[in-house]
Design a protein around this motif. Sequence first.
Motif, short mmCIF file in Angstrom:
data_model
loop_
_atom_site.label_atom_id
_atom_site.label_comp_id
_atom_site.label_asym_id
_atom_site.label_seq_id
_atom_site.Cartn_x
_atom_site.Cartn_y
_atom_site.Cartn_z
N ASN A 69 3.23 31.10 -29.38
CA ASN A 69 2.26 30.60 -30.37
C ASN A 69 1.49 31.72 -31.07
OD1 ASN A 69 1.23 28.25 -31.68
ND2 ASN A 69 -0.73 28.57 -30.65
N ILE A 70 2.07 32.92 -31.15
CA ILE A 70 1.43 34.01 -31.87
C ILE A 70 1.94 34.01 -33.32
CG2 ILE A 70 1.22 36.52 -32.07
CD1 ILE A 70 -0.38 35.39 -29.77
N GLY A 71 1.00 33.99 -34.26
CA GLY A 71 1.36 33.98 -35.68
C GLY A 71 1.03 35.25 -36.41
N ALA A 72 0.25 36.13 -35.81
CA ALA A 72 -0.11 37.41 -36.43
C ALA A 72 -0.65 38.33 -35.34
CB ALA A 72 -1.16 37.23 -37.53
N GLU A 73 -0.60 39.62 -35.60
CA GLU A 73 -1.09 40.64 -34.66
C GLU A 73 -2.08 41.54 -35.39
OE1 GLU A 73 -0.08 44.01 -31.45
OE2 GLU A 73 0.78 42.00 -31.49
N ILE A 74 -3.08 42.02 -34.66
CA ILE A 74 -4.00 43.05 -35.15
C ILE A 74 -3.87 44.25 -34.24
CG2 ILE A 74 -6.42 43.68 -35.52
CD1 ILE A 74 -6.97 40.69 -36.04
N TRP A 95 5.99 53.84 -34.89
CA TRP A 95 6.66 54.02 -33.62
C TRP A 95 7.66 52.91 -33.29
CZ3 TRP A 95 1.37 55.72 -31.58
CH2 TRP A 95 1.36 57.10 -31.33
N TRP A 96 7.71 51.83 -34.08
CA TRP A 96 8.32 50.61 -33.60
C TRP A 96 9.78 50.43 -34.02
CZ3 TRP A 96 5.69 48.75 -29.80
CH2 TRP A 96 4.31 49.02 -29.74
N PHE A 102 7.32 42.41 -33.05
CA PHE A 102 6.23 41.49 -33.36
C PHE A 102 6.69 40.22 -34.06
CE2 PHE A 102 4.73 45.92 -33.50
CZ PHE A 102 3.96 45.91 -32.34
N HIS A 103 7.58 40.33 -35.05
CA HIS A 103 8.15 39.18 -35.75
C HIS A 103 7.09 38.32 -36.44
CE1 HIS A 103 11.65 40.45 -33.52
NE2 HIS A 103 11.05 40.20 -32.37
N THR A 104 6.01 38.95 -36.83
CA THR A 104 4.89 38.27 -37.50
C THR A 104 4.24 39.28 -38.45
OG1 THR A 104 3.18 38.98 -35.93
CG2 THR A 104 4.34 36.92 -35.41
N ASP A 121 11.73 41.32 -39.73
CA ASP A 121 10.86 40.17 -40.01
C ASP A 121 9.40 40.46 -39.68
OD1 ASP A 121 11.18 40.29 -37.28
OD2 ASP A 121 11.72 38.18 -37.01
N THR A 122 9.02 41.72 -39.62
CA THR A 122 7.63 42.13 -39.38
C THR A 122 7.11 42.86 -40.62
OG1 THR A 122 7.93 42.35 -36.98
CG2 THR A 122 6.10 43.56 -37.97
N THR A 123 5.96 42.44 -41.12
CA THR A 123 5.31 43.15 -42.23
C THR A 123 3.99 43.72 -41.74
OG1 THR A 123 6.32 41.75 -43.93
CG2 THR A 123 4.34 42.96 -44.55
#
Length: 216
Positions: A69-74, A95-96, A102-104, A121-123
Amino acid sequence: MTQLSRVQNFTVSRDGVAAGVEQSLENPFGLDHRELMSWYLGTASMPGRPGSGGTRGLDDYFARDFANNIGAEIMGRNKFGPQRGPWTDHEWQGWWGDEPPFHTPVFVMTHHVRPSLTLSDTTFHFVDAGPSDVLTQAKAAANGRDVRIGGGVTTVREFLDADLVDTLHVAVAPVDLGPGLALWESPDDLNDRFEHEVVPSASGVVHHLFWRRHQT
């Protein structure tokens, strides 16, 4: 459904340190990173694990739950890369790698903004704003799902100090790292604001679960 801001699978040593010594391009979390993260790296559900194998049980449950249920990361700038000050090399993309885990949308907190960067699929969006404003942007991008406060220590502390964290899962590894940025002096430092349960694992890591106390 309420959108939560969550610290998830954040790992520290017994002395509260989350990154070891001698961070570098090759060792973004320090030379002792594998010792610190062995509970996670050994699970069957660790992203990118080649073939079958790995442990099941409690540690694997938390590994599987990482993206739930994660839709974004900080994240803070140091979790994206080691550079400081104005960006001098836009060709280096963090580094990733080409397939970030993350895919979000990811919001990178920095005083030196740069154009957004999409890898698979990560921005990554680079924002110069305080915790409250960044969380508002991340929640809008998450489309109703939760926002993960991904670290590092300084970023997690900023959101805790601003009282913007709803739940935390912190894994305490059975190692001492010594010098480094510490999340806390003791896990009990958060007990005035959070319910707190402690769940030991057979791997030796101790999982600390926190959720915000109801206001009376």
